[in-house]
Design a protein around this motif. Structure first.
Motif: not given
Length: 757
Positions: A659-670, A700-717
């Protein structure tokens, strides 16, 4: 306009049309039919949320759970051929397995012009021939173009527009009078594009090739996956051609041949056209115009196209008489879709072959561990459910050209022999020797641009992308800094923005810089660079490959576009630059990918009568990966990796989804991902009796490219050894995510059988 609700009793209604739409809602929609001739699979235009959209009809019925007064009517029915039941069945499976809205799954599989609300039209293509003899003295001497056309039509019984285009751009005007009076007639044909010349010589099959062809054809009437494991240059393409000849000898037969990337299409298309000219062949890939793509797709759908060569999306092409599928370079990660529905074309192809009960051939010199696992029974644990449908394993252990030998592979220790300008003295000398002998060299560096980093030596500042957590790449010829992740461009600063130092230096090597170094070292050499920046034009790659075959290029510099599938008989040296970064990757697939990539690019050397040599520059020549590479022993290295995966319970010994999620603020992703983890674990405990085996849900963890195109990213495996148990959990997790309060503030996707974790 609603999906059915089984709790309500059906309301008597006029004839109802149920459709799916290209919207992120996983449901069917009911519309009134005002009397139009509608069949399942038809394209129709319907009103939806103030817009007019193309929809695909799934059913026509008399019942609906919605009062007729609330239903809108369909506006138009297109008269093109409906999607067939087999294609819709495959798309239904994909939507369910990858947990993607069915309507978006169906519509995204269509050519763009079939997703538009206006009628889909493709420019017709014609072939021309003479009906009566035309004598040369009957032509005016000033009609030179007409004379050339007449001469071409006399030499061949029929000429296509593509062939006549090579004579003159004004040929249509020249033949207009003869076309009007019937001296020349035309017929509509499937569009074809000219390909680079190829030899029509028919080589004899060696014993291994003949055995492979015989084994596959012996089970041509049933579902059987075959792994064609052949060393580079072993003649896998010749096996494909012989299979096509046999299968297409049957009436109304079609074959789908898939390649992972567009750049592999020209050479394969050329080989097929020269040897299988009696069969209609079309291609499907993103370098076609929309008109060409539509025409080729419709030719496949009608059965007129007997051979379809396509990239990833072609797996969904309707082919009513499909009898065989071939996936070349089946290990390639380009078969995995990385946006929209994240399907893997190889896995979907296996499902399609099983549904149709036809054979499928997976060809590779470095098979994916998934395919290797399914083709080698002794490598799997005793309880592996994946072994119920093992693949047949066919080996091609030697090169098809009798005089051709596998190249000698040597690692150059860059600690002991440092590189200058990206090249060690050893590699420079090897290139010089090839130039003296009139042979060709290929330098492989999988990084485009001039340099990966722009650096200030005074304060250690490096140029970063403003949108991503990544370094931005220097493109010196274009005078820009460009991010290869989001596409952002910046002007090259004249001084360090941190300390004002004007001495900013490029650090590292990339294709442009290597090309510049080669031109300085060997001014007499003809150097060509092949990467995404140089082949943007439609036929640019075909022109470069033709020049290589014609001996007009001495040194090729390129990325992975040159690593596989190409056959250059006079290329005897491959130099591999800067591969060590992949050895540090946190991706558990990194070593598998690197080994496959290096084996593939090494296989470009010595494919003809001349011996080949491969020089790999590395600071770690004693690494086990390079030890296996020097002996070109894929099997031993693959089995070692496979045992590691079995111990760690990673694919192919287990199944994963992300599951991959992204938002402008990582707090929302987390917040979203933590809630997802809690909900998934709670579901497992509540429904434990339903699971054949319990899945594991990681934090939940952050990927190596934690921010992409101004979007903060995280994922759950999520991980499980049992596919059905994982799917059970994913259905619950997707339902939970679609109704979560943060749904409107974040973007999330589910990647089943994820490749990039």
């Amino acid at each position: 306009m609603s999906n059915a609700n089984p709790a309500q009793s059906p309301v008597s209604a006029p004839r109802i049309v149920r459709v799916v739409l290209d919207v992120p809602l996983d449901q069917w929609f009911d519309y009134l039919n005002p009397g139009l001739p509608v069949l399942p699979g038809n394209r129709v235009v319907v009103p939806f949320a103030g817009r007019q959209l193309v929809a695909i009809v799934m059913a026509v019925t008399e019942d609906t759970e919605v009062p007729a007064s609330k239903l809108k009517a369909i506006l138009q029915v297109f008269d093109d051929v409906p999607l067939d039941a087999a294609t819709l069945k495959l798309l239904r499976f994909c939507a369910d397995y990858y947990h993607y809205p069915f309507g978006q799954t169906v519509l995204s599989a269509l050519p763009l012009r079939l997703r538009q609300t206006k009628p889909a039209t493709a420019r017709k293509q014609w072939a021309y021939r003479l009906t009566t003899a035309v004598h040369d003295d009957a032509l005016d001497k000033r009609q030179r173009v007409l004379a050339r056309v007449i001469a071409a039509l006399k030499m061949q019984s029929e000429c296509s527009e593509a062939q006549l285009n090579t004579l003159s751009g004004s040929w249509r005007k020249a033949i207009a009078p003869l076309l009007a009076n019937g001296v020349i007639i035309r017929r509509e044909v499937v569009a074809v594009r000219p390909s680079m010349p190829a030899s029509a010589e028919i080589p004899a099959l060696n014993a291994e090739q003949a055995q492979a062809v015989t084994a596959i054809l012996a089970q041509r009437q049933q579902f059987q996956p075959w792994l064609l494991f052949g060393v580079t240059g072993s003649g896998k393409t010749e096996v494909y051609i012989r299979l096509l000849e046999a299968i297409l000898a049957e009436p109304q037969a079609q074959v789908l041949v898939m390649v992972p990337e567009i750049n592999l299409t020209p050479q394969l298309e050329s080989r097929f056209r020269s040897r299988l000219s009696q069969f209609t062949l079309v291609t499907l890939h993103s370098h076609l115009s929309e008109s060409e793509r539509l025409q080729h797709w419709q030719a496949a759908q009608s059965g007129a196209a007997q051979i379809v060569i396509g990239t990833r999306l072609s797996i969904f092409t309707p082919m009513p008489h499909l009898r065989l599928m071939i996936l070349d370079e089946e290990h390639d990660s380009s078969y995995k879709q990385q946006d929209g529905m994240r399907y893997h074309a190889r896995d979907v192809a296996l499902v399609r072959a099983k549904q149709l009960q036809i054979p499928i051939v997976l060809g590779s010199a470095t098979p994916s561990l998934e395919s290797w696992y399914n083709a080698t029974l002794d490598a799997a644990p005793a309880n592996a459910t994946a072994k119920k449908a093992a693949y047949g394993l066919l080996r091609l252990t030697r090169r098809a050209v009798a005089e051709a030998q596998l190249p000698q592979i040597t690692c150059i220790d860059t600690v002991q022999m440092p590189a200058e300008g990206g090249l060690t003295p050893w590699l420079k000398q090897a290139i010089e020797h090839r130039l003296q002998r009139g042979e060709q060299s290929l330098l492989f560096i999988n990084r485009r641009g001039y340099a990966p980093v722009l650096h200030c030596s005074a304060c250690q500042w490096v140029a970063d992308c403003h949108r991503c957590s990544a370094k931005i790449v220097l493109h010196l010829r274009q005078r820009v800094l460009r991010c290869h992740h989001c596409g952002e461009e910046q002007k090259i600063p004249v001084q360090c923005p941190s300390c004002g130092n004007p001495d900013l230096r490029p650090v590292g090597q990339a294709t442009q810089r290597i090309e510049e170094t080669l031109q300085q070292l060997y001014p007499q050499a003809r150097v060509a660079r092949v990467d995404r920046d140089t082949i943007q034009a439609k036929d640019a790659l075909t022109e470069v490959l033709s020049a290589v075959h014609a001996g007009e290029i001495d040194i090729l510099v390129g990325t992975q576009m040159l690593a596989k599938g190409h056959d250059f008989p006079n290329l005897t040296l491959v130099g591999v630059l800067d591969t060590d970064g992949a050895l540090y990757s946190p991706d558990y697939r990194a070593s598998e990918r690197l080994f496959a990539q290096l084996m593939q690019v090494a296989g470009r050397a010595g494919r003809g009568e001349k011996a080949g040599e491969v020089l790999i520059q590395t600071a770690f020549p004693q690494h086990p990966l390079f030890a296996a590479l020097r002996t070109q022993d894929y099997e031993t290295y693959a089995n070692t990796l496979l045992q590691e995966r079995i111990v760690l319970q990673f694919p192919p010994a287990a199944y994963v989804a992300v599951f991959k999620a992204e938002a402008q603020e990582y707090a929302l992703v987390e917040q979203f991902l933590k809630a997802l983890v809690e909900a998934a674990r709670h579901f497992i405990m509540q429904e434990v009796a339903q699971f054949t085996q319990l899945p594991t849900v990681y934090d939940a963890v952050r990927p190596g490219l934690a921010r992409l195109n101004r979007m903060e990213r995280g994922y759950v495996m999520l991980q499980c050894q049992h596919r059905g148990s994982l799917q059970l959990l994913l259905r619950a997790a997707v339902a939970w995510a679609r109704h979560h309060p943060l749904q409107s503030k974040i973007r999330w996707v589910l990647d089943v059988d994820a490749y990039d974790v």
